[in-house]
Design a protein around this motif. Sequence first.
Motif, PDB file in Angstrom:
ATOM      1  N   THR A  70       4.407  -2.674  -5.062  1.00  0.00           N
ATOM      2  CA  THR A  70       3.341  -2.994  -5.076  1.00  0.00           C
ATOM      3  C   THR A  70       3.134  -4.464  -5.917  1.00  0.00           C
ATOM      4  O   THR A  70       2.133  -5.137  -5.428  1.00  0.00           O
ATOM      5  CB  THR A  70       2.309  -1.961  -5.586  1.00  0.00           C
ATOM      6  OG1 THR A  70       2.572  -1.561  -6.841  1.00  0.00           O
ATOM      7  CG2 THR A  70       2.367  -0.829  -4.623  1.00  0.00           C
ATOM      8  N   ARG A  82       5.595   0.918  -0.065  1.00  0.00           N
ATOM      9  CA  ARG A  82       4.267   0.505  -0.630  1.00  0.00           C
ATOM     10  C   ARG A  82       3.077   1.362  -0.410  1.00  0.00           C
ATOM     11  O   ARG A  82       2.547   1.640  -1.391  1.00  0.00           O
ATOM     12  CB  ARG A  82       4.111  -0.962  -0.041  1.00  0.00           C
ATOM     13  CG  ARG A  82       2.921  -1.771  -0.574  1.00  0.00           C
ATOM     14  CD  ARG A  82       2.841  -3.206   0.484  1.00  0.00           C
ATOM     15  NE  ARG A  82       1.716  -3.839  -0.051  1.00  0.00           N
ATOM     16  CZ  ARG A  82       1.848  -4.945  -1.170  1.00  0.00           C
ATOM     17  NH1 ARG A  82       2.828  -5.145  -1.801  1.00  0.00           N
ATOM     18  NH2 ARG A  82       0.757  -5.583  -1.340  1.00  0.00           N
ATOM     19  N   VAL A 105       0.902   2.932  -3.357  1.00  0.00           N
ATOM     20  CA  VAL A 105      -0.458   2.895  -3.480  1.00  0.00           C
ATOM     21  C   VAL A 105      -1.389   4.190  -3.581  1.00  0.00           C
ATOM     22  O   VAL A 105      -2.022   4.230  -4.213  1.00  0.00           O
ATOM     23  CB  VAL A 105      -0.994   2.192  -2.266  1.00  0.00           C
ATOM     24  CG1 VAL A 105      -2.462   2.210  -2.144  1.00  0.00           C
ATOM     25  CG2 VAL A 105      -0.652   0.379  -2.373  1.00  0.00           C
ATOM     26  N   THR A 142      -3.364   5.838  -6.636  1.00  0.00           N
ATOM     27  CA  THR A 142      -4.787   5.687  -6.392  1.00  0.00           C
ATOM     28  C   THR A 142      -5.098   7.160  -6.684  1.00  0.00           C
ATOM     29  O   THR A 142      -6.071   7.539  -7.512  1.00  0.00           O
ATOM     30  CB  THR A 142      -5.054   5.402  -5.035  1.00  0.00           C
ATOM     31  OG1 THR A 142      -5.034   4.078  -4.745  1.00  0.00           O
ATOM     32  CG2 THR A 142      -6.609   5.291  -4.981  1.00  0.00           C
ATOM     33  N   ALA A 177      -3.699  -0.872 -11.232  1.00  0.00           N
ATOM     34  CA  ALA A 177      -2.802  -0.903 -10.337  1.00  0.00           C
ATOM     35  C   ALA A 177      -2.246  -2.247 -10.321  1.00  0.00           C
ATOM     36  O   ALA A 177      -2.333  -3.226 -11.437  1.00  0.00           O
ATOM     37  CB  ALA A 177      -3.279  -0.756  -8.866  1.00  0.00           C
ATOM     38  N   LEU A 196      -1.680  -6.699  -5.596  1.00  0.00           N
ATOM     39  CA  LEU A 196      -2.384  -5.761  -4.744  1.00  0.00           C
ATOM     40  C   LEU A 196      -3.711  -6.627  -4.499  1.00  0.00           C
ATOM     41  O   LEU A 196      -4.260  -7.003  -3.242  1.00  0.00           O
ATOM     42  CB  LEU A 196      -2.711  -4.346  -5.111  1.00  0.00           C
ATOM     43  CG  LEU A 196      -1.643  -3.624  -4.836  1.00  0.00           C
ATOM     44  CD1 LEU A 196      -2.052  -2.080  -5.466  1.00  0.00           C
ATOM     45  CD2 LEU A 196      -0.805  -3.409  -3.561  1.00  0.00           C
ATOM     46  N   TYR A 207      -8.142  -0.471  -4.600  1.00  0.00           N
ATOM     47  CA  TYR A 207      -7.370  -0.903  -3.885  1.00  0.00           C
ATOM     48  C   TYR A 207      -7.881  -0.869  -2.559  1.00  0.00           C
ATOM     49  O   TYR A 207      -8.082  -1.696  -1.423  1.00  0.00           O
ATOM     50  CB  TYR A 207      -6.092  -1.108  -3.949  1.00  0.00           C
ATOM     51  CG  TYR A 207      -5.161  -1.572  -2.720  1.00  0.00           C
ATOM     52  CD1 TYR A 207      -5.170  -3.157  -2.871  1.00  0.00           C
ATOM     53  CD2 TYR A 207      -4.498  -1.035  -2.082  1.00  0.00           C
ATOM     54  CE1 TYR A 207      -4.497  -3.718  -1.704  1.00  0.00           C
ATOM     55  CE2 TYR A 207      -3.888  -1.415  -0.991  1.00  0.00           C
ATOM     56  CZ  TYR A 207      -3.774  -2.926  -0.557  1.00  0.00           C
ATOM     57  OH  TYR A 207      -3.236  -3.234   0.234  1.00  0.00           O
TER      58      TYR A 207
END
Length: 497
Positions: A64, A243, A247, A251, A393, A397, A465
Amino acid sequence: MTTADEHVDVLIVGAGLSGIGAAYHLRKAFPHKSYTILESRENLGGTWDLFRYPGIRSDSDMYTLGYRFRPWLGEKSIADGHTILDYLRDTAVENGIDRHIRYRHKVVRAEWSSAENRWTVRAERGDAGESVTLTADFLLSCAGYYRYDEGYTPDFAGIERFGGAVVHPQHWPEHLDVEGKRVALIGSGATAVTLGPALTDQGAHVTMVQRSPSYVISMPAADPLALRARKFLPPKAAYAVARAKNVALSTAVYQFSQRFPDKMRARIRAWQQRWLPPGYDIDTHFTPRYNPWDQRLCLSPNGDFFRAIRKGKLDVVTDTIETFTETGLQLSSGQTLDADIVITATGLNLQAFGGMDLLVDGETVEMADHLAYKAMMLSDVPNFAFVVGYTNASWTLKADLVSEYVVRLLRHMDDHGYARCVPVHDPSVGKAPLFANFMPGYVLRAAALFPMQGDRAPWKLRMNYLRDRLALRHGSISDSAMRFERAERRDPVPAAG
């Protein structure tokens, strides 16, 4: 001495991770648009060229932190600093971006003229002792948000009495021998958690002195799923799988932490009990006063930080420093720590937009008077965007999304003959600090240097994101807050849908 003006379509400030990524997106979308990158330092890479302390590495996974458009092919997910720098250099060279970078050009002033619909940008050349002036239709700040020329060190009493070396990680000496030395490491953030085990690997005994603890968790340095996917899928597809997985995982962890902080605390504590020696005082040394993800979690690849503690090479002391002494530190509890070297991993100094002065039609842009539109543009400041990454994050991103949005914005302006775009906020929108939900010490110290956020979209900062991906990559460019104007008219015209 000032050189003559020259004009580019887009001027990018900063040749770090964000700036190189922005140049790629711009070049791909608009092969015929001119652009230049002004970089204050002598090399590209930003953070990854600046920091040279032992163990320097990413604190986010490279699937990421890497660019969406260029797969990360390294073996480690939590990568060493020099491999990240190589990745950035290779990206710049392969895409011809390096030929558009002007090094030792520190941008000090940028002024927008509504009469000319362009920016005039002044940079100081560190290698020639002269000023350079460029004009641009659009200005994109990719300079990050902290100062490269100085780190933050508190005013420690008696520091001048200490007989050993005092080192800030941002200014690491080229040859610092720690073998057999007693090192006092002041700090509890990601830098300290990185430095501690790295220094023990070099033969030092490290005592980490922290005023208050941080959440520290272990994760594998390599990503098993990513490595397995490479055996069956082409590199881009394997990268996309890793990826997407990371993510989704990050999250989920963040959302769980926000909704069920007590459960997340308990889970982190259970992990730490497995990593630390039996009976270790987790409550004192690893239980912060704040909830998980109110500040960033510190990562320990393969548990290196905890292994150093188990091996007796790294001690953690939670206390405050009363004074430096000739031989070390005197703590408020009365404990003394002898040290040959003291390392002040005490944080960063922040600045907005690389420290440049922004003006619009002769008026200085005071940050407290402006709202951040979609966390990437400023109210009442035309043709200007900036990159500030996520606090929960990977930075890239958000950087990729901002670049993609700027490309869409420029294409919309070209298609409709607009010379400028400017976000305009409704006075009824409430205001709050930009990082209101993320306030570690280094952010608190610099809150006034940044614009405000609003209490509703598109002015409210969202550290999400997945939601931003929909809004910035696919959402409408035209909304009630964004005004577009053609060069031949001074009155706002409605934007096309």
